[in-house]
Write an enzyme that holds these catalytic residues in place. Structure first.
Site, PDB file in Angstrom:
ATOM      1  N   CYS A 233       0.852  -1.202   0.000  1.00  0.00           N
ATOM      2  CA  CYS A 233       0.000   0.000   0.000  1.00  0.00           C
ATOM      3  C   CYS A 233       0.886   1.249   0.000  1.00  0.00           C
ATOM      4  CB  CYS A 233      -0.933  -0.007   1.209  1.00  0.00           C
ATOM      5  SG  CYS A 233      -0.105   0.337   2.790  1.00  0.00           S
TER       6      CYS A 233
ATOM      7  N   CYS B  78       0.073   0.775   7.835  1.00  0.00           N
ATOM      8  CA  CYS B  78      -0.445   0.027   6.683  1.00  0.00           C
ATOM      9  C   CYS B  78      -1.954   0.205   6.525  1.00  0.00           C
ATOM     10  CB  CYS B  78      -0.112  -1.452   6.834  1.00  0.00           C
ATOM     11  SG  CYS B  78      -0.790  -2.491   5.518  1.00  0.00           S
TER      12      CYS B  78
ATOM     13  N   ARG C  69      -3.395  -7.363   6.470  1.00  0.00           N
ATOM     14  CA  ARG C  69      -3.845  -8.677   6.035  1.00  0.00           C
ATOM     15  C   ARG C  69      -4.573  -9.456   7.142  1.00  0.00           C
ATOM     16  NH1 ARG C  69      -3.797  -6.875   1.271  1.00  0.00           N
ATOM     17  NH2 ARG C  69      -2.005  -7.288  -0.059  1.00  0.00           N
TER      18      ARG C  69
END
Length: 370
Positions: free
Chosen positions: A96, A107, A111
């Site tokens: 990103c 971030c 995830r």
């Protein structure tokens, strides 16, 4: 073959949590299956139960956890079965715009596992054979005997640490410690004030002390919490129910105010106190999470005239792969008292009772031990 395990589920907004049987898939690409050994009961779990995060019920609660990797999916090379890990709710993607600029702790595409964990049985079936999909708290869902996470969420640490202590760095301890060390950048000789002496606040106190602060002032309305704050490094305490905390902190800092003030409560009144508790050009760090409807109003001339920095701290601006092992090493070396955060050890079916104790301010952390 899905794994059938017991887990704590919030089925409806505000309703007591339930101990249910759920199905946890085998790990797919980039995923890890973790046998949970311990998981702390955090205020964020209560926010999920009460619908203060979102309305994606049912929720699989729990996120402050440590355990053992049981299996990994295709493409996972840095984890293996048998690894002792702490679970993180931020797993930087690496691609990103924030990660590409060298700021992975911010971030914007963290995830999580892609396969759903589900309630066992029911009429609504998923491809894996389970029933209703569950929304895991902070992408983890660790009030369960096993959970499925993205491999990047499982951070290997020294297995010499006890799981019930180690797991706490996965959220509250990391948030508070990082608010002082990373966001506030407390340095040697600084004066620091911390408003709110729960788990996050005490971790901020510990972080400030380890970073070399000359004076660490704990502020709270509960004398019991203030007494406990000295265990983590507070040099002075202020009971804000009995005295004006802004004036008290100024008196303790030569009339100037603290170099860094950390608001670990997240209410308009504590933010205002923190703002005026700073020295000129001082830093305010907000790490306490406010309710969505809360607002703050301050004179613009004071924002300009007092200078300094007003910062929000997300997860202590931490990079779990870097910071978790360091905090565990400091704990094992006697510099960070993680055991001091563990008030009681409970079982999965005692989580609702733990929420009540937390609401009454009776515990720093209840920890589910499996």
């Amino acid at each position: 073959m899905p794994h059938e395990v017991h887990a704590v589920v919030a089925a409806k907004q505000g309703a007591p949590v339930e101990l249910r049987t759920i199905l946890v898939p085998d790990p797919g690409p980039g995923e890890a299956l973790v046998a949970v050994q311990a998981c702390g009961v955090c205020h964020t779990d209560l926010h999920y139960r009460d619908g203060a995060i979102n309305d994606e019920f049912p929720f699989l609660l729990g996120h402050e956890a440590a355990g053992i990797v049981e299996a990994v999916g295709p493409g996972v090379t840095d984890l293996a079965p048998g690894d002792f890990v702490v679970l993180a709710w931020r797993a930087p993607c690496g691609t990103c715009r924030s990660c590409r600029r060298g700021r992975p702790w911010y971030c914007f595409d963290s995830r999580n596992a892609t396969q759903p964990m589900t309630l066992a049985g029911g009429t609504s079936r998923t491809k894996s054979g389970g029933g209703t999909p569950l929304t895991p708290a902070l992408g983890i869902g660790a009030f369960a005997e096993k959970t499925l996470v993205a491999a990047g969420q499982a951070v290997k640490v020294d297995p010499a640490a006890r799981p019930e202590a180690a797991g706490l760095i996965g959220c509250g301890v990391m948030a508070g410690y990082g608010a002082a060390v990373h966001t506030g950048q407390v340095g040697s000789g600084d004066t620091v004030a911390v408003i709110g002496c729960g788990g996050v606040g005490n971790a901020a106190i510990a972080g400030a002390s380890i970073a070399g602060a000359r004076r660490v002032i704990a502020v709270d309305i509960d004398e019991r919490k203030l007494d406990g704050a000295t265990r983590f490094g507070a040099t002075h305490t202020v009971n804000s129910r009995r005295t004006d905390p802004v004036e008290a902190v100024r008196e303790l800092t030569g009339g100037h105010g603290a170099d860094v003030v950390i608001d670990a409560v997240g209410r308009p009144e504590t933010y205002r106190q923190a703002f005026y508790m700073r020295d000129l050009a001082g830093t305010l760090v907000q790490v306490g999470v406010p309710a969505p409807d809360m607002t703050i109003e301050l004179p613009l001339i004071d924002l300009f005239g007092r200078g300094g920095a007003l910062k929000s701290s997300w997860y202590g601006d931490s990079l779990p792969s870097r910071d978790f092992p360091v905090l565990i090493d400091r704990h094992l070396g006697g510099r960070l008292d993680l055991d001091g955060f563990v008030t009681e050890r409970i079982t999965l079916d005692e989580v609702e009772s733990a929420f009540e104790k937390m609401h009454r301010g009776e515990v720093l952390r209840s920890v589910v031990v499996l």
